[in-house]
Design an enzyme around this catalytic site. Structure first.
Site, PDB file in Angstrom:
ATOM      1  N   ASP A 155       0.865  -1.167   0.000  1.00  9.83           N
ATOM      2  CA  ASP A 155       0.000   0.000   0.000  1.00  9.83           C
ATOM      3  C   ASP A 155       0.910   1.228   0.000  1.00  9.83           C
ATOM      4  O   ASP A 155       2.136   1.097   0.050  1.00  9.83           O
ATOM      5  CB  ASP A 155      -0.930  -0.031   1.215  1.00  9.83           C
ATOM      6  N   GLY A 204      -0.540   5.984   2.950  1.00 12.62           N
ATOM      7  CA  GLY A 204      -1.474   7.052   3.302  1.00 12.62           C
ATOM      8  C   GLY A 204      -2.429   6.671   4.415  1.00 12.62           C
ATOM      9  O   GLY A 204      -2.663   7.435   5.345  1.00 12.62           O
ATOM     10  N   ASP A 216      -7.907  -7.521   0.599  1.00 15.92           N
ATOM     11  CA  ASP A 216      -6.928  -7.726   1.679  1.00 15.92           C
ATOM     12  C   ASP A 216      -7.632  -7.395   2.982  1.00 15.92           C
ATOM     13  O   ASP A 216      -8.488  -6.488   3.013  1.00 15.92           O
ATOM     14  CB  ASP A 216      -5.701  -6.813   1.502  1.00 15.92           C
TER      15      ASP A 216
END
Ligand SMILES: CNc1nc2cc3nc(NC)[nH]c3cc2c(=O)[nH]1
Length: 386
Positions: free
Chosen positions: A102, A105, A280
């Site tokens: 990822d 953020g 996920d």
């Protein structure tokens, strides 16, 4: 020494094949520099370069084609530069298949001491030692490149729900601008030539027209895939599913769609039915560390005293040893005395069940019987624990 990153020049291009559809459900296959990903896919979370309480080979043997790494955590400890020096994340953690990272953020917003947020990026202090860090779209993609990530995420701004429309709009517009900057950095680092993929992230909260605007404008950027962000942030399941019904039809059909952070087995089943390809979630691994088992017949809380003398395994028909070889009484004991083996066996069981569910979903779509599979699976869950 040459790191794995450099040797991937002019690798086979990143690709997605849409093999079959059954209603809105899709069966596909992604090709990355580290192999193929069968979709719909569940991606176990490997936050700090490990899927907690599991060996990499175990994770692979259960059928996982891809694991997820968290940029925020790895950039703080041990740092992306150190992992790159050691040959990249695949070599570092002993996982020779696809890795998705990822962009950091989400954790910056949820974990760190957020100091400043500007057009340029975010300044935050580490939740470990308070040290100051800066994250921009460019820095986030640079870190993911250093890790050698096969599937990378743009830096975006995910806001919690409920939120006012103008706040949702502001964050969505910023994320679109950051998508362009992330893409520029990805191409500057030669990501496409390495066969890596960068996904844009659709935002827009629970506001239908903003979701559609985000998906359409993001779809105009040459991304290898698209994530649906800004969901599973506390909104009711019905709101999440409603937003999917609005958002996926506005996303490119020929590219993978990844619903971030989702979810329970039911969330996954219902989201596949609304056009999602990748998932996920920390649920199976985190629940395993807290004594909760997922099975074909719903959840079993091994903390509960009713299991104290139950000689039956969780599910004798499972080909996973954790599920078929150990009594509930034993699992209850391990959980109650807080033994490390409890987390290992229940994490193993839970990931085995999640991959069993994904294989069932993929087979059902292949054979054009997804709707029947969805109904039967929900009935089995409703029947409750055997
Ligand atoms: C990396 N960017 C990014 N990650 C996310 C992770 C999430 N995890 C959840 N629920 C557990 N929702 C999420 C949304 C985002 C999102 O909107 N953006």
């Amino acid at each position: 020494t040459e790191t794995t990153i450099d040797t991937q020049q002019d690798a086979k291009p990143f690709s997605f094949k849409l093999l079959k559809t059954d209603g809105m459900a899709r069966r596909g296959e992604i090709t990355t520099p580290h192999g193929k990903v069968r979709t719909p896919a569940f991606m176990p979370v490997g936050t700090q370069a490990t899927v907690k309480a599991m060996y990499p080979q175990q994770v692979r043997d259960l059928g996982a084609d891809v694991v997820l790494g968290n940029t925020y955590h790895l950039m703080l400890r041990p740092t992306a530069e150190r992992i790159a020096k050691l040959g990249g994340l695949h070599k570092f953690m002993g996982w020779d298949h696809t890795i998705l990272t990822d962009s950091g953020g989400f954790q910056v917003m949820s974990l760190s001491g957020l100091r400043k947020m500007t057009e340029e990026g975010v300044t935050f202090s580490s939740h470990h030692d308070g040290s100051k860090h800066f994250m921009s779209p460019e820095r986030s993609v640079e870190i993911q490149g250093l890790l050698g990530s096969d599937i990378q995420m743009q830096l975006d701004e995910c806001i919690a729900l409920p939120a006012e429309r103008d706040e949702v709009d502001r964050a969505m517009q910023l994320s679109l601008r950051w998508a362009e900057r992330s893409r520029a950095q990805f191409e500057k680092m030669g990501g496409p030539q390495k066969g890596q993929g960068l996904y844009g992230i659709v935002q827009g909260g629970d506001v239908p027209d903003l979701r559609i605007e985000s998906a359409q404008r993001l779809g105009e950027l040459p991304m290898e895939g698209y994530s649906v962000g800004g969901l599973a942030v506390g909104e009711p399941q019905a709101v999440m599913l409603k937003m999917l019904e609005i958002t996926t039809p506005a996303m490119p059909k020929d590219k993978p769609r990844y619903l971030m952070g989702v979810g329970t087995p039911e969330d996954i089943l219902e989201s596949v039915a609304r056009g999602i390809d990748q998932f996920d979630c920390v649920m199976p691994t985190r629940a395993g560390r807290h004594g909760l088992a997922y099975t074909r017949f719903g959840k079993v809380n091994l903390k509960n005293a009713r299991h104290a003398e139950d000689p039956r395994p969780l599910d004798e028909l499972s080909n996973c040893e954790a599920t078929s070889k150990y009594s509930r009484a034993y699992l209850h004991h391990l959980v109650r005395v807080n033994e490390g083996l409890a987390a290992m066996l229940l994490t193993w069981n839970n990931l085995a069940y999640y991959q069993y569910l994904m294989q069932g979903i993929r087979d059902a779509i292949d054979e054009g019987r997804f709707e029947e599979f969805r109904q039967k699976t929900k009935e089995d869950w409703a029947r409750g624990d055997i």
